[in-house]
Write a protein that holds these residues in place. Structure first.
Motif, PDB file in Angstrom:
ATOM      1  N   MET A  52       0.641  -0.905  -0.260  1.00  0.00           N
ATOM      2  CA  MET A  52       0.369  -0.049  -0.227  1.00  0.00           C
ATOM      3  C   MET A  52       0.528   1.335  -0.135  1.00  0.00           C
ATOM      4  O   MET A  52       1.954   1.453   0.244  1.00  0.00           O
ATOM      5  CB  MET A  52      -0.961  -0.273   0.901  1.00  0.00           C
ATOM      6  CG  MET A  52      -1.705   0.716   1.623  1.00  0.00           C
ATOM      7  SD  MET A  52      -3.081   1.179   2.520  1.00  0.00           S
ATOM      8  CE  MET A  52      -4.061   0.391   2.514  1.00  0.00           C
ATOM      9  N   ALA A  53       0.323   2.312  -0.905  1.00  0.00           N
ATOM     10  CA  ALA A  53       1.199   3.691  -0.767  1.00  0.00           C
ATOM     11  C   ALA A  53      -0.247   4.383  -1.171  1.00  0.00           C
ATOM     12  O   ALA A  53      -1.121   4.119  -1.551  1.00  0.00           O
ATOM     13  CB  ALA A  53       2.320   3.564  -1.943  1.00  0.00           C
ATOM     14  N   ALA A  54       0.556   6.061  -0.267  1.00  0.00           N
ATOM     15  CA  ALA A  54      -0.314   6.621  -0.687  1.00  0.00           C
ATOM     16  C   ALA A  54       0.239   7.555  -2.472  1.00  0.00           C
ATOM     17  O   ALA A  54       1.625   7.921  -1.912  1.00  0.00           O
ATOM     18  CB  ALA A  54      -0.378   7.994   0.220  1.00  0.00           C
ATOM     19  N   GLY A  55      -0.913   7.878  -3.082  1.00  0.00           N
ATOM     20  CA  GLY A  55       0.280   8.690  -4.247  1.00  0.00           C
ATOM     21  C   GLY A  55      -0.532   9.616  -4.698  1.00  0.00           C
ATOM     22  O   GLY A  55      -1.610  10.006  -3.783  1.00  0.00           O
ATOM     23  N   LEU A  56      -0.050  10.409  -6.048  1.00  0.00           N
ATOM     24  CA  LEU A  56      -0.298  11.558  -5.877  1.00  0.00           C
ATOM     25  C   LEU A  56      -1.878  12.055  -6.874  1.00  0.00           C
ATOM     26  O   LEU A  56      -0.991  11.693  -8.318  1.00  0.00           O
ATOM     27  CB  LEU A  56       0.260  12.879  -6.146  1.00  0.00           C
ATOM     28  CG  LEU A  56       1.525  13.086  -4.609  1.00  0.00           C
ATOM     29  CD1 LEU A  56       3.060  13.753  -5.049  1.00  0.00           C
ATOM     30  CD2 LEU A  56       0.710  14.410  -3.898  1.00  0.00           C
ATOM     31  N   LEU A  57      -3.109  12.052  -7.282  1.00  0.00           N
ATOM     32  CA  LEU A  57      -3.530  12.208  -8.209  1.00  0.00           C
ATOM     33  C   LEU A  57      -3.267  13.440  -9.674  1.00  0.00           C
ATOM     34  O   LEU A  57      -3.229  14.286  -8.156  1.00  0.00           O
ATOM     35  CB  LEU A  57      -4.807  11.771  -7.809  1.00  0.00           C
ATOM     36  CG  LEU A  57      -5.957  11.859  -9.309  1.00  0.00           C
ATOM     37  CD1 LEU A  57      -6.134  10.774 -10.173  1.00  0.00           C
ATOM     38  CD2 LEU A  57      -7.350  11.867  -8.423  1.00  0.00           C
ATOM     39  N   GLN A  58      -3.087  13.106 -10.564  1.00  0.00           N
ATOM     40  CA  GLN A  58      -2.792  14.198 -10.910  1.00  0.00           C
ATOM     41  C   GLN A  58      -4.155  14.861 -12.458  1.00  0.00           C
ATOM     42  O   GLN A  58      -4.463  14.082 -12.216  1.00  0.00           O
ATOM     43  CB  GLN A  58      -1.312  14.305 -11.822  1.00  0.00           C
ATOM     44  CG  GLN A  58      -0.456  13.855 -11.074  1.00  0.00           C
ATOM     45  CD  GLN A  58       1.174  14.180 -11.890  1.00  0.00           C
ATOM     46  OE1 GLN A  58       1.827  14.594 -12.140  1.00  0.00           O
ATOM     47  NE2 GLN A  58       1.115  13.107 -13.261  1.00  0.00           N
ATOM     48  N   LYS A  59      -3.814  15.794 -12.784  1.00  0.00           N
ATOM     49  CA  LYS A  59      -4.733  16.391 -13.608  1.00  0.00           C
ATOM     50  C   LYS A  59      -5.470  16.090 -15.030  1.00  0.00           C
ATOM     51  O   LYS A  59      -6.563  15.626 -15.369  1.00  0.00           O
ATOM     52  CB  LYS A  59      -5.097  17.309 -14.284  1.00  0.00           C
ATOM     53  CG  LYS A  59      -4.258  18.736 -13.201  1.00  0.00           C
ATOM     54  CD  LYS A  59      -4.613  20.070 -14.081  1.00  0.00           C
ATOM     55  CE  LYS A  59      -4.248  21.446 -12.924  1.00  0.00           C
ATOM     56  NZ  LYS A  59      -3.661  22.384 -13.229  1.00  0.00           N
ATOM     57  N   ASP A  60      -4.583  14.366 -15.144  1.00  0.00           N
ATOM     58  CA  ASP A  60      -4.643  13.870 -16.586  1.00  0.00           C
ATOM     59  C   ASP A  60      -5.107  12.228 -16.023  1.00  0.00           C
ATOM     60  O   ASP A  60      -5.710  11.285 -16.769  1.00  0.00           O
ATOM     61  CB  ASP A  60      -3.153  13.749 -17.565  1.00  0.00           C
ATOM     62  CG  ASP A  60      -2.095  13.013 -16.856  1.00  0.00           C
ATOM     63  OD1 ASP A  60      -1.970  12.524 -15.429  1.00  0.00           O
ATOM     64  OD2 ASP A  60      -1.009  12.786 -17.203  1.00  0.00           O
ATOM     65  N   GLY A  61      -4.805  12.463 -15.109  1.00  0.00           N
ATOM     66  CA  GLY A  61      -5.727  11.060 -13.714  1.00  0.00           C
ATOM     67  C   GLY A  61      -5.047  10.342 -13.436  1.00  0.00           C
ATOM     68  O   GLY A  61      -4.832   8.923 -13.088  1.00  0.00           O
ATOM     69  N   SER A  62      -2.918  10.937 -14.551  1.00  0.00           N
ATOM     70  CA  SER A  62      -2.266   9.296 -13.523  1.00  0.00           C
ATOM     71  C   SER A  62      -1.813  10.334 -12.142  1.00  0.00           C
ATOM     72  O   SER A  62      -2.305  10.870 -11.239  1.00  0.00           O
ATOM     73  CB  SER A  62      -0.947   9.550 -14.820  1.00  0.00           C
ATOM     74  OG  SER A  62      -0.546  10.706 -14.348  1.00  0.00           O
ATOM     75  N   ILE A  63      -0.983   8.333 -11.920  1.00  0.00           N
ATOM     76  CA  ILE A  63      -0.197   8.487 -10.495  1.00  0.00           C
ATOM     77  C   ILE A  63       1.010   8.562 -10.513  1.00  0.00           C
ATOM     78  O   ILE A  63       1.333   7.600 -10.807  1.00  0.00           O
ATOM     79  CB  ILE A  63      -1.833   7.453  -9.186  1.00  0.00           C
ATOM     80  CG1 ILE A  63      -3.574   7.818  -9.547  1.00  0.00           C
ATOM     81  CG2 ILE A  63      -1.213   7.233  -7.641  1.00  0.00           C
ATOM     82  CD1 ILE A  63      -3.561   6.702  -9.083  1.00  0.00           C
ATOM     83  N   ILE A  64       1.617   9.488  -9.309  1.00  0.00           N
ATOM     84  CA  ILE A  64       2.571   9.680  -9.366  1.00  0.00           C
ATOM     85  C   ILE A  64       3.236   9.274  -7.423  1.00  0.00           C
ATOM     86  O   ILE A  64       2.325  10.232  -6.732  1.00  0.00           O
ATOM     87  CB  ILE A  64       3.363  10.460  -9.777  1.00  0.00           C
ATOM     88  CG1 ILE A  64       3.141  12.206  -8.832  1.00  0.00           C
ATOM     89  CG2 ILE A  64       3.205  10.961 -10.867  1.00  0.00           C
ATOM     90  CD1 ILE A  64       2.909  12.951  -9.268  1.00  0.00           C
ATOM     91  N   PHE A  65       3.992   8.532  -7.163  1.00  0.00           N
ATOM     92  CA  PHE A  65       4.106   8.258  -5.739  1.00  0.00           C
ATOM     93  C   PHE A  65       5.954   8.833  -5.253  1.00  0.00           C
ATOM     94  O   PHE A  65       6.486   8.723  -5.809  1.00  0.00           O
ATOM     95  CB  PHE A  65       4.462   6.539  -5.801  1.00  0.00           C
ATOM     96  CG  PHE A  65       3.284   5.903  -5.942  1.00  0.00           C
ATOM     97  CD1 PHE A  65       2.783   6.139  -5.544  1.00  0.00           C
ATOM     98  CD2 PHE A  65       2.746   5.071  -7.339  1.00  0.00           C
ATOM     99  CE1 PHE A  65       1.380   4.918  -5.245  1.00  0.00           C
ATOM    100  CE2 PHE A  65       2.322   4.352  -7.381  1.00  0.00           C
ATOM    101  CZ  PHE A  65       0.791   4.573  -6.420  1.00  0.00           C
ATOM    102  N   PRO A  66       5.417   9.723  -4.418  1.00  0.00           N
ATOM    103  CA  PRO A  66       6.389  10.602  -4.142  1.00  0.00           C
ATOM    104  C   PRO A  66       7.820   9.341  -3.315  1.00  0.00           C
ATOM    105  O   PRO A  66       8.700  10.023  -2.366  1.00  0.00           O
ATOM    106  CB  PRO A  66       6.454  11.166  -2.733  1.00  0.00           C
ATOM    107  CG  PRO A  66       4.756  11.096  -2.437  1.00  0.00           C
ATOM    108  CD  PRO A  66       4.124  10.308  -3.443  1.00  0.00           C
ATOM    109  N   GLU A  67       7.215   8.692  -2.357  1.00  0.00           N
ATOM    110  CA  GLU A  67       8.473   7.935  -1.521  1.00  0.00           C
ATOM    111  C   GLU A  67       8.870   6.210  -2.442  1.00  0.00           C
ATOM    112  O   GLU A  67       8.991   6.521  -3.821  1.00  0.00           O
ATOM    113  CB  GLU A  67       7.823   7.438  -0.435  1.00  0.00           C
ATOM    114  CG  GLU A  67       6.923   8.687   0.924  1.00  0.00           C
ATOM    115  CD  GLU A  67       8.368   9.975   0.970  1.00  0.00           C
ATOM    116  OE1 GLU A  67       9.619   9.062   1.212  1.00  0.00           O
ATOM    117  OE2 GLU A  67       8.458  11.101   1.262  1.00  0.00           O
ATOM    118  N   SER A  68       8.709   5.609  -1.398  1.00  0.00           N
ATOM    119  CA  SER A  68       8.846   4.514  -2.536  1.00  0.00           C
ATOM    120  C   SER A  68       7.629   3.233  -2.755  1.00  0.00           C
ATOM    121  O   SER A  68       7.162   3.517  -2.900  1.00  0.00           O
ATOM    122  CB  SER A  68       9.583   3.293  -1.185  1.00  0.00           C
ATOM    123  OG  SER A  68       8.454   2.567  -0.341  1.00  0.00           O
TER     124      SER A  68
END
Length: 215
Positions: free
Chosen positions: A71-87
């Motif tokens: 499990m990880a918290a991600g960042l939702l972007q305007k285009d719908g993609s998700i990026i992960f700031p940590e591991s």
């Protein structure tokens, strides 16, 4: 919530009348109780203008919650993609395919209808292309007039069990926060920083819908 108002966790609101939301991913409270350190100590400079909100991503070996492998918290972007700031979410799980689960603060959670292969340590799946996991008595995602699929808004009370649903308890949270402006609130279903009739309309449109994604 982000570029126009500065309301995401750790940001300094663009109006002095608003108390800032503490930094850190917002899923460290019940019912999620996820203790990840993503976003801890973040300020305005850590957010790009493309970031919409935080989202919780997990992977399972089977559909049941007790098969969760990461499990990880991600960042939702305007285009719908998700990026992960940590591991990396997939680090050390040693699997070749998984179910993907997305959870948001006030939208019904969704899960891929089938296992998604992990290829060269990379997991890629586009939830906007088709409906997600469901059975004959439930819903997965909402299809927009333009054809894409998204999450159902209006699930403010996420303590539902055994799965997600939208009902009167969600409206109660909206009612208790109606009229609150410039704030990072769970009853802000359209994610514009204000809780008002537009949010109630989203709840009304989706009221009575339920999921079968196991919690």
């Amino acid at each position: 919530l982000n570029a126009l108002r500065g309301l995401l966790p750790g940001q300094t609101p663009l109006t002095a009348l608003v108390a800032p939301t503490p930094s850190g991913q917002p899923y460290d409270i019940a019912p999620w109780n996820y203790n990840g350190i993503e976003g801890l100590g973040w300020t305005n400079g850590n957010y790009t203008d493309d970031i919409v909100d935080w989202i919780l991503v997990s992977v399972r070996t089977e559909t049941d919650k007790n098969t969760e492998a990461g499990m990880a918290a991600g960042l939702l972007q305007k285009d719908g993609s998700i990026i992960f700031p940590e591991s990396c979410l997939l680090e050390n799980i040693g699997l070749d395919s998984v179910y993907i689960v997305l959870e948001h603060r006030n939208h019904m959670g969704i899960m891929s209808p089938n296992k998604v292969p992990i290829i060269n340590k990379t997991l890629s799946y586009d939830f906007t292309n088709s409906d997600s996991y469901k059975d004959a008595t439930s819903v997965g995602q909402k299809q927009f007039p333009t054809g894409e699929w998204g999450m159902f808004a209006g699930d403010a009370n996420q303590s539902d069990f055994p799965s997600f649903d939208i009902k009167g308890t969600d409206k109660t949270l909206w009612l208790n926060n109606n009229g609150v402006f410039q704030a990072y609130k769970i009853a802000d279903f359209d994610l514009n920083g204000d809780v008002n009739g537009a949010d109630k309309s989203l709840w009304f449109d989706n009221n009575g819908l339920s999921s079968r994604v196991p919690k």
